[in-house]
Design a protein around this motif. Structure first.
Motif, PDB file in Angstrom:
ATOM      1  N   ALA A  19       0.931  -1.240  -0.072  1.00  0.00           N
ATOM      2  CA  ALA A  19       0.086   0.021   0.042  1.00  0.00           C
ATOM      3  C   ALA A  19       0.855   1.290   0.025  1.00  0.00           C
ATOM      4  CB  ALA A  19      -0.922   0.145   1.422  1.00  0.00           C
ATOM      5  N   GLU A  20       0.305   2.219  -0.932  1.00  0.00           N
ATOM      6  CA  GLU A  20       1.079   3.490  -0.931  1.00  0.00           C
ATOM      7  C   GLU A  20       0.220   4.512  -0.430  1.00  0.00           C
ATOM      8  OE1 GLU A  20       4.517   3.823  -1.677  1.00  0.00           O
ATOM      9  OE2 GLU A  20       4.616   1.806  -2.113  1.00  0.00           O
ATOM     10  N   MET A  21       0.511   5.825  -0.351  1.00  0.00           N
ATOM     11  CA  MET A  21      -0.459   6.801  -0.049  1.00  0.00           C
ATOM     12  C   MET A  21      -1.494   7.020  -1.080  1.00  0.00           C
ATOM     13  SD  MET A  21      -0.945   9.244   2.158  1.00  0.00           S
ATOM     14  CE  MET A  21       0.511   9.929   2.931  1.00  0.00           C
ATOM     15  N   ASP A  22      -1.225   6.957  -2.344  1.00  0.00           N
ATOM     16  CA  ASP A  22      -2.376   7.089  -3.449  1.00  0.00           C
ATOM     17  C   ASP A  22      -2.559   5.718  -4.493  1.00  0.00           C
ATOM     18  OD1 ASP A  22       0.069   7.384  -4.687  1.00  0.00           O
ATOM     19  OD2 ASP A  22      -0.596   9.132  -5.762  1.00  0.00           O
ATOM     20  N   CYS A  23      -1.946   4.725  -4.098  1.00  0.00           N
ATOM     21  CA  CYS A  23      -1.986   3.597  -4.948  1.00  0.00           C
ATOM     22  C   CYS A  23      -1.509   2.460  -4.330  1.00  0.00           C
ATOM     23  CB  CYS A  23      -1.018   3.978  -6.192  1.00  0.00           C
ATOM     24  SG  CYS A  23       0.780   3.731  -5.615  1.00  0.00           S
ATOM     25  N   CYS A  24      -1.537   1.423  -4.918  1.00  0.00           N
ATOM     26  CA  CYS A  24      -1.058  -0.071  -4.270  1.00  0.00           C
ATOM     27  C   CYS A  24      -0.039  -0.407  -5.610  1.00  0.00           C
ATOM     28  CB  CYS A  24      -2.238  -0.767  -4.298  1.00  0.00           C
ATOM     29  SG  CYS A  24      -1.863  -2.469  -3.586  1.00  0.00           S
ATOM     30  N   ARG A  25       1.165  -0.961  -4.947  1.00  0.00           N
ATOM     31  CA  ARG A  25       2.102  -1.531  -5.944  1.00  0.00           C
ATOM     32  C   ARG A  25       1.680  -3.027  -5.877  1.00  0.00           C
ATOM     33  NH1 ARG A  25       5.758   1.962  -7.689  1.00  0.00           N
ATOM     34  NH2 ARG A  25       5.964   3.812  -6.373  1.00  0.00           N
ATOM     35  N   VAL A  26       1.884  -3.462  -6.921  1.00  0.00           N
ATOM     36  CA  VAL A  26       1.827  -4.961  -7.277  1.00  0.00           C
ATOM     37  C   VAL A  26       3.120  -5.601  -7.587  1.00  0.00           C
ATOM     38  CG1 VAL A  26       0.865  -7.140  -8.389  1.00  0.00           C
ATOM     39  CG2 VAL A  26      -0.651  -4.869  -7.808  1.00  0.00           C
ATOM     40  N   VAL A  27       4.155  -6.174  -6.808  1.00  0.00           N
ATOM     41  CA  VAL A  27       5.378  -6.756  -6.917  1.00  0.00           C
ATOM     42  C   VAL A  27       5.508  -8.020  -7.056  1.00  0.00           C
ATOM     43  CG1 VAL A  27       7.676  -6.803  -5.934  1.00  0.00           C
ATOM     44  CG2 VAL A  27       6.141  -4.922  -5.204  1.00  0.00           C
ATOM     45  N   THR A  28       5.789  -8.699  -8.373  1.00  0.00           N
ATOM     46  CA  THR A  28       5.648  -9.974  -8.611  1.00  0.00           C
ATOM     47  C   THR A  28       7.275 -10.433  -9.315  1.00  0.00           C
ATOM     48  OG1 THR A  28       5.350  -9.386 -11.338  1.00  0.00           O
ATOM     49  CG2 THR A  28       3.661  -9.790 -10.050  1.00  0.00           C
ATOM     50  N   ASP A  29       7.444 -11.696  -9.480  1.00  0.00           N
ATOM     51  CA  ASP A  29       8.805 -12.152  -9.808  1.00  0.00           C
ATOM     52  C   ASP A  29       9.203 -11.646 -11.040  1.00  0.00           C
ATOM     53  OD1 ASP A  29       6.895 -13.593 -11.079  1.00  0.00           O
ATOM     54  OD2 ASP A  29       7.622 -15.618 -10.448  1.00  0.00           O
ATOM     55  N   SER A  30       8.436 -11.189 -11.851  1.00  0.00           N
ATOM     56  CA  SER A  30       8.632 -10.237 -13.109  1.00  0.00           C
ATOM     57  C   SER A  30       8.621  -8.788 -13.510  1.00  0.00           C
ATOM     58  CB  SER A  30       7.771 -10.949 -14.233  1.00  0.00           C
ATOM     59  OG  SER A  30       6.361 -10.773 -14.320  1.00  0.00           O
ATOM     60  N   GLY A  31       7.996  -8.186 -12.337  1.00  0.00           N
ATOM     61  CA  GLY A  31       8.194  -6.784 -12.439  1.00  0.00           C
ATOM     62  C   GLY A  31       7.298  -6.060 -11.233  1.00  0.00           C
ATOM     63  N   VAL A  32       7.174  -4.838 -11.371  1.00  0.00           N
ATOM     64  CA  VAL A  32       6.286  -3.907 -10.293  1.00  0.00           C
ATOM     65  C   VAL A  32       5.271  -3.166 -11.272  1.00  0.00           C
ATOM     66  CG1 VAL A  32       6.359  -2.309  -8.735  1.00  0.00           C
ATOM     67  CG2 VAL A  32       8.148  -3.847  -8.932  1.00  0.00           C
ATOM     68  N   GLU A  33       3.958  -3.379 -10.771  1.00  0.00           N
ATOM     69  CA  GLU A  33       2.796  -2.652 -11.409  1.00  0.00           C
ATOM     70  C   GLU A  33       2.391  -1.862 -10.190  1.00  0.00           C
ATOM     71  OE1 GLU A  33       0.064  -5.391 -13.407  1.00  0.00           O
ATOM     72  OE2 GLU A  33       1.830  -5.975 -14.650  1.00  0.00           O
ATOM     73  N   VAL A  34       1.669  -0.773 -10.703  1.00  0.00           N
ATOM     74  CA  VAL A  34       0.843   0.285  -9.923  1.00  0.00           C
ATOM     75  C   VAL A  34      -0.626   0.335 -10.235  1.00  0.00           C
ATOM     76  CG1 VAL A  34       0.658   2.620  -9.075  1.00  0.00           C
ATOM     77  CG2 VAL A  34       3.083   1.589  -9.617  1.00  0.00           C
ATOM     78  N   LEU A  35      -1.279  -0.108  -9.206  1.00  0.00           N
ATOM     79  CA  LEU A  35      -2.783   0.086  -9.335  1.00  0.00           C
ATOM     80  C   LEU A  35      -3.194   1.475  -8.643  1.00  0.00           C
ATOM     81  CD1 LEU A  35      -3.823  -3.606  -8.505  1.00  0.00           C
ATOM     82  CD2 LEU A  35      -3.636  -2.766 -10.800  1.00  0.00           C
ATOM     83  N   GLN A  36      -4.108   2.333  -9.424  1.00  0.00           N
ATOM     84  CA  GLN A  36      -4.560   3.457  -8.877  1.00  0.00           C
ATOM     85  C   GLN A  36      -5.858   3.968  -9.301  1.00  0.00           C
ATOM     86  OE1 GLN A  36      -2.290   6.665 -10.089  1.00  0.00           O
ATOM     87  NE2 GLN A  36      -2.791   7.850  -8.416  1.00  0.00           N
ATOM     88  N   ARG A  37      -6.713   4.273  -8.522  1.00  0.00           N
ATOM     89  CA  ARG A  37      -8.077   4.628  -9.022  1.00  0.00           C
ATOM     90  C   ARG A  37      -7.881   5.918 -10.189  1.00  0.00           C
ATOM     91  NH1 ARG A  37     -12.654   7.309  -5.682  1.00  0.00           N
ATOM     92  NH2 ARG A  37     -14.467   7.149  -6.836  1.00  0.00           N
TER      93      ARG A  37
END
Length: 108
Positions: free
Chosen positions: A67-85
């Motif tokens: 969890a971040e202040m304005d988003c949620c980071r999804v960390v996987t074995d292949s990369g990092v993605e950011v989910l944000q409304r």
């Protein structure tokens, strides 16, 4: 989801249709949505009015939500993605037939 004084239920979201198991991880995404992760089912983002989006991550061995202040980071074995409304100003600008000033500039 309950109110800040824990007396009023704001939202009740049932996930039993997708899985009877408990999620592996659950984090806030910004100030008004929740992100849940189930192994083999992927990630589910639930908005403040019960709207939801599913992101499949079935073939990933490692997945962690942060969890971040304005988003949620999804960390996987292949990369990092950011989910944000999507911010309301952006949604208003890109809405079909919008006459917002930003939409007029975009069309110019």
């Amino acid at each position: 989801v309950v109110s800040t004084n824990f007396e009023t239920k704001v939202l009740d979201f049932d996930t039993s249709d997708g899985s009877n198991d408990l999620p592996n991880n659950m984090e806030w995404c910004g100030e008004d949505s929740v992100v849940l992760h189930w192994k083999n089912l992927g990630v589910l983002m639930v908005g403040p009015y019960g709207d939801w989006l599913r992101f499949p991550y079935e073939e990933v061995e490692y997945l962690h939500l942060s969890a971040e202040m304005d988003c949620c980071r999804v960390v996987t074995d292949s990369g990092v993605e950011v989910l944000q409304r999507v911010p309301p100003a952006t949604a208003a600008m890109l809405r079909i037939g919008s006459i917002e000033p930003a939409a007029m500039l975009l069309d110019a």
